[in-house]
Design an enzyme around this catalytic site. Structure first.
Site: not given
Ligand code: LMR
Length: 484
Positions: A296, A324
């Site tokens: 992120d 997250h």
């Molecule tokens: C991401 O951030 O790409 C993954 O965590 C997406 C997910 O929800 O699997």
């Protein structure tokens, strides 16, 4: 049925010289027997060679010391199974003419199911530290465990780890790869590709499906494997399903990993999964558990750089606060561009709040729409970045984001959560939370929302972390970055 060493003198097996020492009597591999194994020396390492034990031909390769009994065990391996046998190994001073002996101790069979060395890595293990055989500058070997090792993220990550770009070009590593029964063939495929890559620093590859064996002596555990949310599955079901995996893996780490193992949880929902692993591993310091939010942070840096019309290495001091998930808070207030507050370079606050923030929060979902699957390569890169941030000193004045244990944090976030915060490291694998960042009302409200979400997730998994009175009442906006 004699358990005897059946190789003829001087037989060459996988590049090592085999010298039978004695015949011994005994029963099958599960009964008491006595066998002498002979180690040969390949170009850089002492290796134990093949022998027959019971009726099976084994390759003996690995030595470990059982911490409780202080006894040495060798792993004997066949293609289908392996077995731990108590043994004693001649120390390096007694190795003469490239030969060392290992005496199996009769009646000492012990069977660690579920982990086995792979291919060429069965014959290249450094049994003892023989300094003159290794580049003088190499560090002591690190054992890195990767779960979900046959998956897409690992497929990118493992080759980075093995190449030296993550832990350093003077850091030999052993990879212990955890898969599932279903992924066993794929796991072997990964190991074959690692073999064929001829990485000098990669000294061992072990594959298996039992966490309690694969996690043995782990210095780092990268927990990537998790079940994706299936059709019709409630988020609470996912928390429970994956939570059980991480509870089990926490217990396995607690039982067999190095006491200072560093754990990075990637499998979603990674903050709560990391908390579950932590709670099931009381022997390991809580501080050692991380949830991956570096992905992120990288996404946020990229968006700020794009808006400023600069390359992304001009962007620093970016924090992701919280979970997250789509409640994560990418912090533009404390971020810097070319050393100046990002808000002085990008003065359009509306863009920062209404475009930048949701774009980062939902980037995972945007990628899934394009790819039809979750991000893999960029996740692997961010795992590498997260590790590098812990094993290298943080540049002065900067910080990085990681989901870390909140107890005692300087921002008044509720204790006993895994929450993404600004961190810095001296490069020793440890970190401290960076205090005194500016929090305005905008950030405060959103940080609280993410905290609330994590507290609700924690309630849902109370049964997995030893808490009482659990109930599952998730806020509506509790979604992974990939769910919209
Ligand atoms: C991401 O951030 O790409 C993954 O965590 C997406 C997910 O929800 O699997």
């Amino acid at each position: 049925m004699a358990a005897a060493l059946l190789q003829a003198p001087g037989v060459q097996i996988s590049g090592c010289r085999v010298q039978p020492q004695q015949q011994s009597s005994g029963g099958s591999s599960s009964s008491s027997s006595s066998t002498t194994l002979v180690a040969g020396q390949s170009s850089r390492s002492v290796v134990l060679s093949s022998a027959y034990f019971g009726r099976s031909k084994f390759v003996a390769r690995r030595l470990w010391i059982d911490k409780a009994s202080k006894k040495e065990f060798c792993v004997l391996r066949t293609k289908k199974q392996q077995q731990g046998v108590q043994c004693s190994v001649a120390d390096s001073s007694t190795i003469q003419d490239s030969v060392a002996t290992t005496q199996l101790i009769p009646g000492s069979e012990k069977t660690p199911e579920g982990v086995e060395c792979y291919g060429v890595f069965c014959v290249t293990y450094d049994l003892k530290e023989i300094d003159e055989q290794k580049p003088k500058t190499w560090k002591k070997m690190l054992r890195v465990v990767v779960s979900g090792a046959a998956g897409m993220i690992s497929n990118h990550l493992l080759f980075k780890l093995a190449s030296g770009e993550v832990f350093g070009h003077d850091q030999p590593i052993a990879l212990n790869l955890l898969g599932s029964e279903r992924s066993r063939d794929a796991l072997e495929g990964v190991a074959m590709e690692l073999e064929d890559s001829l990485f000098p620093l990669l000294r061992e590859v072990n594959i298996g499906i039992e966490a309690t064996e694969v996690f043995r002596d782990a210095d780092w555990a990268l927990l990537i494997g998790a079940k994706p949310r299936g059709p019709g599955m409630e988020r609470a079901d996912l928390l429970d399903l994956n939570g059980q995996i991480f509870a089990e893996q926490g217990k396995a780490l607690n039982a067999v990993a190095s006491p200072d193992v560093k754990v990075l949880v990637v499998g979603n929902p990674c903050n709560t999964n990391a908390l579950i692993a932590l709670k099931n591993a009381p022997r390991i310091p809580s501080k050692n558990f991380h949830a991956l939010t570096r992905l992120d942070e990288n996404r946020a840096k990229c968006q700020l750089a794009l808006k400023a019309g600069l390359f992304y290495d001009n962007v620093s001091n970016v924090t992701i606060w919280g979970n997250h998930s789509t409640t994560q808070v990418p912090d533009f207030l404390n971020a810097k561009i070319n050393g100046k507050p990002a808000t002085e370079v990008i003065t359009d606050r509306k863009w920062l709040e209404e475009e930048f923030t949701p774009r980062v929060q939902t980037r995972g979902g945007a990628l899934i729409k394009k790819w039809d699957r979750s991000s893999a390569a960029s996740t692997a890169v961010s795992i590498a970045d997260a590790i590098k941030s812990l094993v290298n000193p943080t540049p002065k004045g900067d910080w990085f984001s990681s989901g870390v244990f909140t107890t005692g944090n300087p921002y008044g976030i509720a204790d006993d959560l895994i929450f993404s915060l600004p961190c810095r490291s001296k490069g020793d694998g440890d970190y401290e939370i960076v205090p005194d960042l500016q929090i305005d009302n905008y950030l405060y409200e959103r940080i609280k929302k993410s905290e609330k979400e994590l507290l609700a997730e924690k309630k849902c998994v109370a049964h997995l972390i030893g808490d009482e009175n659990g109930y599952c009442d998730l806020p509506e906006d509790t979604t992974l970055p990939g769910e919209q």
